[in-house]
Scaffold this motif. Structure first.
Motif, PDB file in Angstrom:
ATOM      1  N   ALA A   2      -6.367   5.206  -2.482  1.00 21.94           N
ATOM      2  CA  ALA A   2      -6.701   4.361  -1.332  1.00 21.94           C
ATOM      3  C   ALA A   2      -7.832   3.375  -1.584  1.00 21.94           C
ATOM      4  N   THR A   3      -8.629   3.577  -2.622  1.00 22.39           N
ATOM      5  CA  THR A   3      -9.720   2.639  -2.894  1.00 22.39           C
ATOM      6  C   THR A   3      -9.277   1.472  -3.771  1.00 22.39           C
ATOM      7  N   GLY A   4      -8.058   1.501  -4.278  1.00 16.23           N
ATOM      8  CA  GLY A   4      -7.572   0.452  -5.165  1.00 16.23           C
ATOM      9  C   GLY A   4      -7.153  -0.805  -4.422  1.00 16.23           C
ATOM     10  N   THR A   5      -6.805  -1.827  -5.174  1.00 21.04           N
ATOM     11  CA  THR A   5      -6.415  -3.121  -4.602  1.00 21.04           C
ATOM     12  C   THR A   5      -5.251  -2.981  -3.627  1.00 21.04           C
ATOM     13  N   LEU A   6      -4.246  -2.218  -3.995  1.00 20.95           N
ATOM     14  CA  LEU A   6      -3.088  -2.002  -3.134  1.00 20.95           C
ATOM     15  C   LEU A   6      -3.342  -0.888  -2.133  1.00 20.95           C
ATOM     16  N   GLY A   7      -3.933   0.198  -2.584  1.00 15.51           N
ATOM     17  CA  GLY A   7      -4.137   1.361  -1.719  1.00 15.51           C
ATOM     18  C   GLY A   7      -4.947   1.063  -0.474  1.00 15.51           C
ATOM     19  N   ARG A   8      -5.958   0.226  -0.607  1.00 16.11           N
ATOM     20  CA  ARG A   8      -6.784  -0.087   0.568  1.00 16.11           C
ATOM     21  C   ARG A   8      -5.995  -0.893   1.599  1.00 16.11           C
ATOM     22  N   GLN A   9      -5.069  -1.734   1.138  1.00 20.79           N
ATOM     23  CA  GLN A   9      -4.236  -2.488   2.071  1.00 20.79           C
ATOM     24  C   GLN A   9      -3.230  -1.580   2.769  1.00 20.79           C
ATOM     25  N   VAL A  10      -2.720  -0.589   2.048  1.00 20.01           N
ATOM     26  CA  VAL A  10      -1.817   0.396   2.655  1.00 20.01           C
ATOM     27  C   VAL A  10      -2.569   1.176   3.733  1.00 20.01           C
ATOM     28  N   THR A  11      -3.790   1.574   3.420  1.00 20.47           N
ATOM     29  CA  THR A  11      -4.616   2.312   4.377  1.00 20.47           C
ATOM     30  C   THR A  11      -4.871   1.487   5.621  1.00 20.47           C
ATOM     31  N   ARG A  12      -5.273   0.236   5.424  1.00 18.18           N
ATOM     32  CA  ARG A  12      -5.560  -0.656   6.543  1.00 18.18           C
ATOM     33  C   ARG A  12      -4.329  -0.841   7.432  1.00 18.18           C
ATOM     34  N   ARG A  13      -3.187  -1.046   6.808  1.00 19.31           N
ATOM     35  CA  ARG A  13      -1.938  -1.271   7.547  1.00 19.31           C
ATOM     36  C   ARG A  13      -1.547  -0.029   8.343  1.00 19.31           C
ATOM     37  N   THR A  34      -0.721  -8.071  -1.727  1.00 24.40           N
ATOM     38  CA  THR A  34      -0.775  -6.620  -1.498  1.00 24.40           C
ATOM     39  C   THR A  34      -0.661  -6.276  -0.012  1.00 24.40           C
ATOM     40  N   GLN A  35      -1.074  -7.189   0.849  1.00 24.68           N
ATOM     41  CA  GLN A  35      -0.910  -6.937   2.287  1.00 24.68           C
ATOM     42  C   GLN A  35       0.568  -6.872   2.655  1.00 24.68           C
ATOM     43  N   ASP A  36       1.375  -7.710   2.030  1.00 26.01           N
ATOM     44  CA  ASP A  36       2.815  -7.693   2.298  1.00 26.01           C
ATOM     45  C   ASP A  36       3.471  -6.463   1.681  1.00 26.01           C
ATOM     46  N   ILE A  37       3.034  -6.077   0.484  1.00 30.09           N
ATOM     47  CA  ILE A  37       3.575  -4.864  -0.130  1.00 30.09           C
ATOM     48  C   ILE A  37       3.264  -3.658   0.748  1.00 30.09           C
ATOM     49  N   ALA A  38       2.054  -3.627   1.292  1.00 27.65           N
ATOM     50  CA  ALA A  38       1.658  -2.540   2.198  1.00 27.65           C
ATOM     51  C   ALA A  38       2.546  -2.512   3.438  1.00 27.65           C
ATOM     52  N   LYS A  39       2.950  -3.686   3.895  1.00 31.86           N
ATOM     53  CA  LYS A  39       3.830  -3.784   5.062  1.00 31.86           C
ATOM     54  C   LYS A  39       5.157  -3.071   4.801  1.00 31.86           C
ATOM     55  N   PHE A  40       5.716  -3.280   3.608  1.00 34.60           N
ATOM     56  CA  PHE A  40       6.973  -2.617   3.252  1.00 34.60           C
ATOM     57  C   PHE A  40       6.773  -1.104   3.140  1.00 34.60           C
ATOM     58  N   ALA A  41       5.660  -0.686   2.571  1.00 41.50           N
ATOM     59  CA  ALA A  41       5.404   0.748   2.386  1.00 41.50           C
ATOM     60  C   ALA A  41       5.327   1.481   3.716  1.00 41.50           C
ATOM     61  N   VAL A  42       4.564   0.935   4.638  1.00 39.58           N
ATOM     62  CA  VAL A  42       4.398   1.588   5.942  1.00 39.58           C
ATOM     63  C   VAL A  42       5.673   1.478   6.768  1.00 39.58           C
ATOM     64  N   ARG A  43       6.363   0.353   6.678  1.00 34.65           N
ATOM     65  CA  ARG A  43       7.610   0.170   7.424  1.00 34.65           C
ATOM     66  C   ARG A  43       8.673   1.176   6.973  1.00 34.65           C
ATOM     67  N   SER A  44       8.662   1.540   5.700  1.00 34.12           N
ATOM     68  CA  SER A  44       9.686   2.453   5.183  1.00 34.12           C
ATOM     69  C   SER A  44       9.660   3.806   5.876  1.00 34.12           C
ATOM     70  N   LEU A  45       8.504   4.178   6.423  1.00 33.50           N
ATOM     71  CA  LEU A  45       8.378   5.468   7.101  1.00 33.50           C
ATOM     72  C   LEU A  45       9.221   5.529   8.384  1.00 33.50           C
ATOM     73  N   LYS A  46       9.509   4.368   8.952  1.00 32.08           N
ATOM     74  CA  LYS A  46      10.235   4.307  10.219  1.00 32.08           C
ATOM     75  C   LYS A  46      11.724   4.029  10.054  1.00 32.08           C
ATOM     76  N   ILE A  47      12.160   3.759   8.831  1.00 30.06           N
ATOM     77  CA  ILE A  47      13.555   3.352   8.618  1.00 30.06           C
ATOM     78  C   ILE A  47      14.281   4.403   7.775  1.00 30.06           C
ATOM     79  N   PRO A  48      15.147   5.186   8.380  1.00 33.43           N
ATOM     80  CA  PRO A  48      15.851   6.252   7.660  1.00 33.43           C
ATOM     81  C   PRO A  48      16.633   5.747   6.445  1.00 33.43           C
ATOM     82  N   GLU A  49      17.117   4.497   6.507  1.00 30.67           N
ATOM     83  CA  GLU A  49      17.934   3.954   5.419  1.00 30.67           C
ATOM     84  C   GLU A  49      17.156   3.751   4.118  1.00 30.67           C
ATOM     85  N   THR A  50      15.828   3.842   4.193  1.00 28.42           N
ATOM     86  CA  THR A  50      15.034   3.668   2.975  1.00 28.42           C
ATOM     87  C   THR A  50      14.871   4.974   2.201  1.00 28.42           C
ATOM     88  N   ALA A  51      15.303   6.093   2.793  1.00 25.18           N
ATOM     89  CA  ALA A  51      15.144   7.385   2.132  1.00 25.18           C
ATOM     90  C   ALA A  51      16.017   7.475   0.888  1.00 25.18           C
TER      91      ALA A  51
END
Length: 325
Positions: free
Chosen positions: A8-19, A179-196
């Motif tokens: 979570a402290t990395g360049t991508l991880g912190r954006q995932v956390t924020r999102r 990385t903010q956009d990548i974080a958007k995809f990561a968090v969005r995947s939690l809500k979309i069953p088709e990404t499993a």
């Protein structure tokens, strides 16, 4: 839903956390030290001390967790090796998540990792993908290939400071993404069953070569770049030398990644399926041009303000004080 975010402290991880926090998730971050991660706590995340090399700390961190988002990776300057963190650590994390009955596991790999078995980081990412797929967990694998944030230090700042911009010959163009956009995809995947149990590229609209980025920075900054070419042979020699010393193993493995971008083959992929499944419009994603434009606008404005303050101070210094009668 409670999320455990690793890295979570990395360049991508912190954006995932924020999102994730912005979208109302309860967020727990696995960190090696609280001091460096204090900003995450200020944002509202819960911090738990742990290490991917310590399975017991992982098990403790996973209590009550619904999903894991794994954005951890070694840095070139880390004392830990790629093998220790990106393979052994990830195996422990995946096994612990399975034992804890975690419902979803989001993993960040690298685009085309399976095509470069001789590059340590790519081989390990590919093997981790396979291990995760066979673990029995419901997973989603996201495959970026470059972050827009890295371009600031690599191109923008050297050009503004009139320092050399190092370019390694005819390197492969990369489809960078914010990385903010990548974080958007990561968090969005939690809500979309088709990404499993699926893998998706998460890359920019097109691949950019080094000289294209340099020309863009020159235009936006109004300054000419000082370009220096770094021979691939030199990097290969440095890599071989670093392998002789234990402190250089991680650096050597990282330098091996230059073999990927030295091929000249673009690192890019179609995003049509990704956008469709994640229900995200391409226009929502920041382009490289827009990202650099915003950066240079802010910097040039700040430089003009500093110049104005300097001139104002000089003028004030030159103005004689009038004696009062």
């Amino acid at each position: 839903m409670t999320l455990l975010i690793v890295g979570a402290t990395g360049t991508l991880g912190r954006q995932v956390t924020r999102r994730a926090l912005d979208e109302g998730y309860e967020v727990r971050c696995l960190v090696r030290g609280f001091k460096k991660a204090a900003f995450l706590k200020e944002w509202g995340a819960e911090l738990v001390k742990g290490d991917l090399r310590d399975p017991e700390s992982i098990t403790a961190a996973l209590k009550g967790v619904t999903a894991v988002i794994d954005a951890a990776t070694t840095r070139p300057t880390d004392s830990l090796s790629i093998s220790q963190v990106d393979w052994e650590g990830k195996v422990s994390l995946i096994q612990a998540a399975k034992a804890a009955n975690v419902e979803r596991f989001i993993f960040f790999s690298i685009l085309d990792a399976e095509k470069y078995p001789d590059v340590p980081l790519m081989q390990i990412k590919s093997c981790t993908e396979a291990f995760l797929a066979e673990s029995g967990l419901n997973y989603t694998i996201l495959r970026p290939c470059g972050f827009l944030q890295g371009l600031i230090g690599q191109y923008a700042i050297p050009i503004l400071e009139r320092q050399s911009v190092w370019v390694m010959g005819d390197t492969s163009p990369l489809a960078y993404m914010d990385t903010q956009d990548i974080a958007k995809f990561a968090v969005r995947s939690l809500k979309i069953p088709e990404t499993a149990n699926q893998s998706f590229p998460v890359v920019g609209s097109r691949a950019w070569g080094a000289y294209e980025i340099i020309r863009l920075c020159e235009r936006l900054s109004g300054q000419e770049a000082k370009v220096s070419r770094m021979p691939i042979g030199l990097l290969r020699a440095v890599r071989r030398i670093a392998r002789f010393f234990q402190w250089g193993w991680n650096l050597s493995d990282r330098l091996a990644f230059t073999e990927v971008i030295a091929t000249g083959k673009p690192l890019q992929a179609s995003m049509d399926r990704t956008y469709e499944v994640f229900e995200i419009e391409p226009k929502e994603i920041t382009t490289l041009e827009a990202y650099m434009q915003e950066y240079f606008n802010r910097i040039m404005k700040k430089l003009r303000e500093l110049d104005y303050e300097k001139e104002k101070a000089k003028a004030k210094k030159k103005t004689p004080f009038k004696k009062q009668s």
